[in-house]
Design a protein around this motif. Sequence first.
Motif, short mmCIF file in Angstrom:
data_model
loop_
_atom_site.label_atom_id
_atom_site.label_comp_id
_atom_site.label_asym_id
_atom_site.label_seq_id
_atom_site.Cartn_x
_atom_site.Cartn_y
_atom_site.Cartn_z
N GLY A 113 41.41 51.49 44.09
CA GLY A 113 42.29 50.63 44.85
C GLY A 113 43.13 49.65 44.06
O GLY A 113 43.89 48.87 44.64
N TYR A 114 43.04 49.66 42.74
CA TYR A 114 43.81 48.72 41.92
C TYR A 114 45.12 49.37 41.51
O TYR A 114 45.27 49.90 40.42
N VAL A 115 46.09 49.31 42.42
CA VAL A 115 47.34 50.03 42.22
C VAL A 115 48.25 49.35 41.20
O VAL A 115 49.17 49.98 40.67
N ASP A 116 48.02 48.09 40.90
CA ASP A 116 48.86 47.36 39.96
C ASP A 116 48.25 47.29 38.57
O ASP A 116 48.74 46.54 37.72
N PHE A 117 47.21 48.06 38.32
CA PHE A 117 46.55 48.00 37.02
C PHE A 117 47.54 48.35 35.91
O PHE A 117 48.40 49.23 36.05
N ASP A 118 47.36 47.68 34.78
CA ASP A 118 48.21 47.96 33.62
C ASP A 118 47.42 47.66 32.35
O ASP A 118 46.78 46.60 32.23
N ALA A 119 47.41 48.63 31.44
CA ALA A 119 46.85 48.39 30.10
C ALA A 119 47.96 47.78 29.28
O ALA A 119 48.82 48.47 28.73
N VAL A 120 47.97 46.45 29.22
CA VAL A 120 49.09 45.72 28.62
C VAL A 120 49.24 46.07 27.15
O VAL A 120 50.35 46.32 26.66
N VAL A 137 38.59 47.96 18.29
CA VAL A 137 39.61 48.30 19.27
C VAL A 137 39.45 47.40 20.49
O VAL A 137 38.36 47.29 21.06
N THR A 138 40.54 46.73 20.87
CA THR A 138 40.53 45.84 22.02
C THR A 138 41.61 46.27 23.01
O THR A 138 42.78 46.43 22.62
N TYR A 139 41.21 46.48 24.26
CA TYR A 139 42.15 46.81 25.33
C TYR A 139 42.43 45.54 26.14
O TYR A 139 41.51 44.94 26.71
N GLU A 140 43.67 45.15 26.18
CA GLU A 140 44.09 44.03 27.03
C GLU A 140 44.61 44.60 28.34
O GLU A 140 45.61 45.33 28.35
N ILE A 141 43.93 44.29 29.44
CA ILE A 141 44.27 44.93 30.71
C ILE A 141 44.58 43.86 31.77
O ILE A 141 44.18 42.70 31.66
N ARG A 142 45.32 44.30 32.77
CA ARG A 142 45.63 43.47 33.93
C ARG A 142 45.21 44.26 35.17
O ARG A 142 45.79 45.29 35.48
N GLU A 143 44.16 43.79 35.86
CA GLU A 143 43.61 44.56 36.97
C GLU A 143 44.46 44.49 38.23
O GLU A 143 44.68 45.50 38.90
N GLY A 144 44.92 43.33 38.60
CA GLY A 144 45.66 43.17 39.84
C GLY A 144 44.74 43.12 41.04
O GLY A 144 43.52 43.01 40.94
N GLN A 145 45.33 43.23 42.23
CA GLN A 145 44.61 43.12 43.49
C GLN A 145 44.08 44.48 43.93
O GLN A 145 44.72 45.51 43.71
N GLN A 146 42.92 44.49 44.56
CA GLN A 146 42.37 45.73 45.11
C GLN A 146 42.88 45.93 46.53
O GLN A 146 42.91 44.99 47.34
N PHE A 147 43.28 47.16 46.85
CA PHE A 147 43.84 47.48 48.16
C PHE A 147 42.99 48.53 48.87
O PHE A 147 42.32 49.35 48.23
N SER A 148 43.06 48.48 50.20
CA SER A 148 42.44 49.49 51.05
C SER A 148 43.53 50.17 51.87
O SER A 148 44.67 49.70 51.93
N PHE A 149 43.17 51.28 52.50
CA PHE A 149 44.12 51.97 53.37
C PHE A 149 44.32 51.15 54.64
O PHE A 149 43.36 50.67 55.26
N GLY A 150 45.58 50.98 55.02
CA GLY A 150 45.91 50.34 56.28
C GLY A 150 46.22 51.39 57.33
O GLY A 150 45.48 52.37 57.50
N ALA A 151 47.33 51.19 58.05
CA ALA A 151 47.71 52.13 59.11
C ALA A 151 48.21 53.44 58.51
O ALA A 151 49.00 53.45 57.57
N ILE A 152 47.75 54.54 59.06
CA ILE A 152 48.15 55.88 58.62
C ILE A 152 48.96 56.52 59.75
O ILE A 152 48.51 56.59 60.89
N SER A 153 50.16 56.98 59.41
CA SER A 153 51.04 57.56 60.43
C SER A 153 51.83 58.72 59.84
O SER A 153 51.87 58.90 58.62
N THR A 154 52.42 59.51 60.72
CA THR A 154 53.30 60.60 60.31
C THR A 154 54.65 60.44 61.00
O THR A 154 54.73 59.92 62.13
N ALA A 155 55.72 60.85 60.33
CA ALA A 155 57.07 60.77 60.87
C ALA A 155 57.87 61.94 60.32
O ALA A 155 57.42 62.65 59.41
#
Length: 778
Positions: free
Chosen positions: A254-261, A276-294
């Motif tokens: 659910g971390y859609v904004d993750f980035d290995a800076v 070796v050091t990884y500098e990362i930015r996790e961001g906000q965790q998201f869940s599924f909201g409304a699911i629809s088709t169009a």
Amino acid sequence: MTYKEQHVAAKLRLQSTTFLKPAIVAAFMGISTTSALLPTVAAAQTYSFTAVQIEGLDAIEADTVMTYLGFGRGEPVSAAELNDAYKRLVASGLFDTVTVDPRGSTLVVKVAEFPLINRINIEGNKALKDDQLLALLQSQPRYVFNPATAEQDAETIAQAYADKGRIAAQVEPVIIRRAQNRVDLVFEVVEGKNTEIERITFTGNRAFSDARLRRVIGSKQAGILRFFVSADTFDPGRVEFDKQLLADFYASRGYVDFDAVAVTSEVAPQEDGYFVTYEIREGQQFSFGAISTATEVEGIDPAAFEGLARIREGATYNPAVVDRATARMEKQLQQDGYGFVRVDPRITRNERDGTLDIAFTIVRGPRIVVERIDIEGNETTLDRVVRQQFTTVEGDPFNPRAIRAAAERIRALGYFANVDVQAREGSSSDSVIVDVNVEEQGTGAFSFGATYALGQGFGFMLAFSETNFLGRGQYLNLEFSGGLDNRNYAVSFAEPNLFGRDLRLGFSGFYNQTTWQEGLFDSRQFAVEPSLEFPLSETGRLRVLGGVEGAEVMNYVGNSPTMLAEQARGFQYGGYAGAKYSFDTRRNGLGNPTNFYGEVAGTVGGLGADSQYAKATALANVTTTAINDSITLSATVEGGMIRTMSGAGTRVTDRFMMSPDDVLGFGSYGMGPRDLAAADDDALGGNYYGAARLEARFPIGLPEEYNITGGVFVHAGSVWGLDNSPGVDDDLYIRASGGAALYWETPIGPLRFSYAYPFMKEAYDVEQRFGVSISTGF
């Protein structure tokens, strides 16, 4: 004696002063002296040479020198142009020394040619082979030797070693003089040790610990098995791939904004390792909201596709789930006859709620078709093996999503070290060509070694396996194992894509001859089994099978009436047929933290023997993670039954025998029905069995590079029931045990060291509290 030792007396080290410095000094002194003799106003003076005298040529033609001079006889030449001509001769790389001396109307050019390379040799290299290194060199046999090029080649070889993790490798070019102005060029290599990754750390991570993230990436810290593990060697290419693995891991949670800076790789002061050091930015965790088709395409009812999404609102967002839903909808559109139509998942972010609304919108795609699929780099693997991974064929509408999915399936085969799939414009603007470039890797394995198992003693094993047999994508395995009390021979073969479809044709066979450790009786068994397996759903597969099996009990030395009757039946063989359905959520490739596995199998056997039977087994497992994936929990239940349909009843070789892995704390044949009237309390096996296992695995504070974790468990189970066997205690008695275990991921497989205390047992059960075995999982 090495090539170098044979000619050490003639060896000359390559140094820049040896070849270039005297020539440059002499030449510039000549030019400077000439200029000094002229009046100041002569700087613009021009020369006209009626003759050009070239001295020192051997293999090079005079016309070549004249070409580099850039002027002909009788042509006016300024002092600057004469200097430029000198520079061109030096830069040609053909000459060791060059002097240009104007003598009135005659220009005297004196050169000393570089020698020709007779041959090139590489010494001291073990980690990289000659053919790998020679292909990297600019210097070539039968070409003019150039010290600058040789030095550059030495740096290239050193870089090749650095790419393999040997940053301390040293390479020195050496020449050996030969007759007729020829030299042998030798590159002396001091490889040094692998430069390992001493430590991997992360900054910016809050949701997952360093230990958990280290299990995600392919690079590993150097541990106690550093001599066997190549993943602890520093490889810049692998580090970049690790960034993608981290991105996929976070995205699936659910971390859609993750980035290995950034990734910082620092060399230890001793130059024997990397931090070796990884500098990362996790961001906000998201869940599924409304699911629809169009839909934006006239005539298509979006409501007909709602059931294909199969996404639960509130579940943790996973882009792979969205891709699966999109693929199902696009497949349905193709089946409904809609071409050049695609599904566009449109995402709306709700930052405050931490949800993502997904609107699967059916839109018209560009009218672009696949002109052809070109496959390159596969020297052994047949084109059809790669092509079978594509659901798209020539002439189909171009679908980038389907092409990416095919690329992942090709990588999952395990046949290739590198897979690159790209689309480019075809012969017209409305067509594309899909280029597939692969780099093959070894797919065969030959293994041998010694084994030890409690209750079975020492043994040895010899095996050969090939996952891409003859480049056809077929699987072949040959195995022999044995010890003082047993001999086992096994062969298995599988064609995973029969008739170019997802049909797995298999063939297996085995023969074993065993003496029980107690020495009570010997047995012989064999089976030959063809099978066919195919998918019933995205996660479910059905396997139908049949074959011939046989068994015999012999050399019994006890006094059990049941066992004496078994031996009297002699060698029995007959046919059998059955089916097995398995369900595994990991087949969808979503990488969920919770996975389910189940199987149900049924067999009818003994056809043609003295007894016919029906046999059924079932197993269910759920495995999940807790506390940010640091703890793995597993629950398993299984059971089975065998019933006589007609004849003399079930045999000991067909009945269920609990192994030590089924319920820890008990030995081989350690529980179940016993002939209590016999002096030896023979284990007879049972017609029914059941078992339940609860297990937890967790870190125990050791460095992750040791690959050692701890665990606790509770097991319970039983074997019971026989066919009309007087004097035998075959009642149902529950056995149970609890204990702790150490799990060690080694190059030879995952080992489990366990101590189990049986707290529910029968007086005649055989205990085995300490166990060492290959750990299995689902």
